[in-house]
Scaffold this motif. Structure first.
Motif, short mmCIF file in Angstrom:
data_model
loop_
_atom_site.label_atom_id
_atom_site.label_comp_id
_atom_site.label_asym_id
_atom_site.label_seq_id
_atom_site.Cartn_x
_atom_site.Cartn_y
_atom_site.Cartn_z
N GLU A 225 0.83 -1.21 0.00
CA GLU A 225 0.00 0.00 0.00
C GLU A 225 0.86 1.26 0.00
O GLU A 225 0.59 2.21 -0.74
N THR B 260 2.42 1.81 -3.44
CA THR B 260 1.44 2.30 -4.42
C THR B 260 1.13 3.77 -4.18
O THR B 260 1.02 4.56 -5.14
N ILE B 261 0.98 4.17 -2.93
CA ILE B 261 0.73 5.58 -2.60
C ILE B 261 1.89 6.44 -3.08
O ILE B 261 1.71 7.49 -3.70
N GLN C 286 4.05 5.83 -5.47
CA GLN C 286 4.09 5.87 -6.93
C GLN C 286 3.06 6.85 -7.47
O GLN C 286 3.34 7.61 -8.41
N MET C 287 1.89 6.87 -6.88
CA MET C 287 0.84 7.78 -7.34
C MET C 287 1.24 9.24 -7.11
O MET C 287 1.03 10.10 -7.98
N ILE C 288 1.84 9.53 -5.96
CA ILE C 288 2.29 10.89 -5.67
C ILE C 288 3.39 11.29 -6.64
O ILE C 288 3.46 12.44 -7.11
N GLN D 82 3.73 10.69 -9.67
CA GLN D 82 3.28 10.91 -11.05
C GLN D 82 2.56 12.25 -11.25
O GLN D 82 2.16 12.56 -12.37
N ILE D 83 2.42 13.05 -10.20
CA ILE D 83 1.58 14.24 -10.32
C ILE D 83 2.34 15.44 -10.87
O ILE D 83 3.56 15.52 -10.80
N ILE E 186 -5.20 15.10 -5.56
CA ILE E 186 -5.05 13.72 -6.04
C ILE E 186 -6.24 12.91 -5.54
O ILE E 186 -6.11 12.03 -4.68
N GLU F 44 -7.86 10.49 -6.70
CA GLU F 44 -7.81 9.04 -6.91
C GLU F 44 -7.03 8.31 -5.82
O GLU F 44 -7.07 7.07 -5.73
N ILE F 45 -6.35 9.07 -4.95
CA ILE F 45 -5.56 8.43 -3.89
C ILE F 45 -6.41 8.11 -2.65
O ILE F 45 -5.96 7.38 -1.77
N LEU G 298 -6.86 4.55 -1.45
CA LEU G 298 -5.65 3.97 -0.86
C LEU G 298 -5.44 4.48 0.56
O LEU G 298 -5.07 3.73 1.46
#
Length: 248
Positions: free
Chosen positions: A35, A38-39, A41-43, A45-46, A69, A71-72, A75
């Motif tokens: 988890e 993944t969090i 990785q999402m941060i 990409q912004i 964000i 979509e986060i 998570l």
């Protein structure tokens, strides 16, 4: 070995008691390694060029993090966090503020002892018992009545192992129960300092009125934290929470 429901309820009672007495509690293993990965990785990409972003050699921060964000959210609000909010804060609590902090490996960012004395709102107006006002990056903030501050809880989600060498929060236990407490009046003959080490995937829950600060990084390791504040109070009709959001 997994805990049964009775043991989990006992844990929640202990967390709530620790926060009431000391102003904070540290809880491990709220997020899995996967988890957290993944969090992160999402941060990563912004788009960091927006006004709500602050970027320097010492600090990278995102204000209104959950808005920036969206979509986060699935998570962040996993089953463990949802249970903490419900059992420790109360079923009526909702998000009122969110910030992401990234203290880089070579950061000299130092934060002196302070209390979090403001809330984020959607506009500035004249209201009895609200003030002073500040504005940062088009975000209005105001100091509300004391009882509103006393009712807020903050969850700090740690994406990295954090100790005193890479900016873990230092706090003065019990200071949250002393109203507005100016740092320059701290009596170190009666107060003690506690360093809040938090493992990756763990959280620190704190009351915003606890005196807290952090030291510079000395071990070459970064510290990434997601800071989310919760309240169950409605504001006067002239203003609104800037990030009011219920956790479903």
């Amino acid at each position: 070995m997994k805990k049964d429901d009775a043991e989990k309820r006992e844990d929640f009672i202990n967390y709530k008691s620790q926060i009431a007495d000391n102003g904070f509690s540290v809880i491990s293993n709220i997020f899995s390694e996967e988890e957290i990965e993944t969090i992160g990785q999402m941060i990563g990409q912004i788009d960091t060029s927006k006004e709500t972003f602050r970027k320097s050699e010492d600090l990278f921060a995102i204000r209104q993090f959950l808005k920036e964000i969206p979509e986060i959210k699935d998570l962040i609000f996993n089953d463990n966090i949802k249970k903490l909010i419900k059992e420790v804060f109360g079923e009526q609590y909702f998000v009122v503020k969110s910030i992401y902090f990234d203290k880089p490996e070579k950061s000299n960012w130092y934060v002196a002892y302070h209390q979090d004395l403001t809330i984020s709102v959607d506009n500035k107006t004249v209201l009895p018992n609200f003030g002073p006002w500040t504005t940062k990056q088009n975000q209005f903030a105001v100091q509300p009545p004391l009882d509103m501050l006393e009712n807020i809880y903050t969850i700090r989600i740690h994406l990295d192992d954090t100790d005193e060498q890479n900016g873990a929060l230092k706090v003065i236990p019990g200071s949250h129960a002393k109203g507005i407490y100016r740092p320059e009046t701290i009596d170190w003959n009666t107060e003690t300092e506690h360093i809040c080490n938090v493992d990756k995937g763990g959280v620190m829950i704190m009351k915003p009125l606890i005196l807290h600060g952090s030291n510079r990084t000395t071990n070459g390791k970064k510290r990434r934290v997601i800071h989310i504040e919760f309240s169950d109070r409605e504001l006067p009709e002239e203003i609104q929470w800037s990030e009011k959001e219920r956790v479903e």
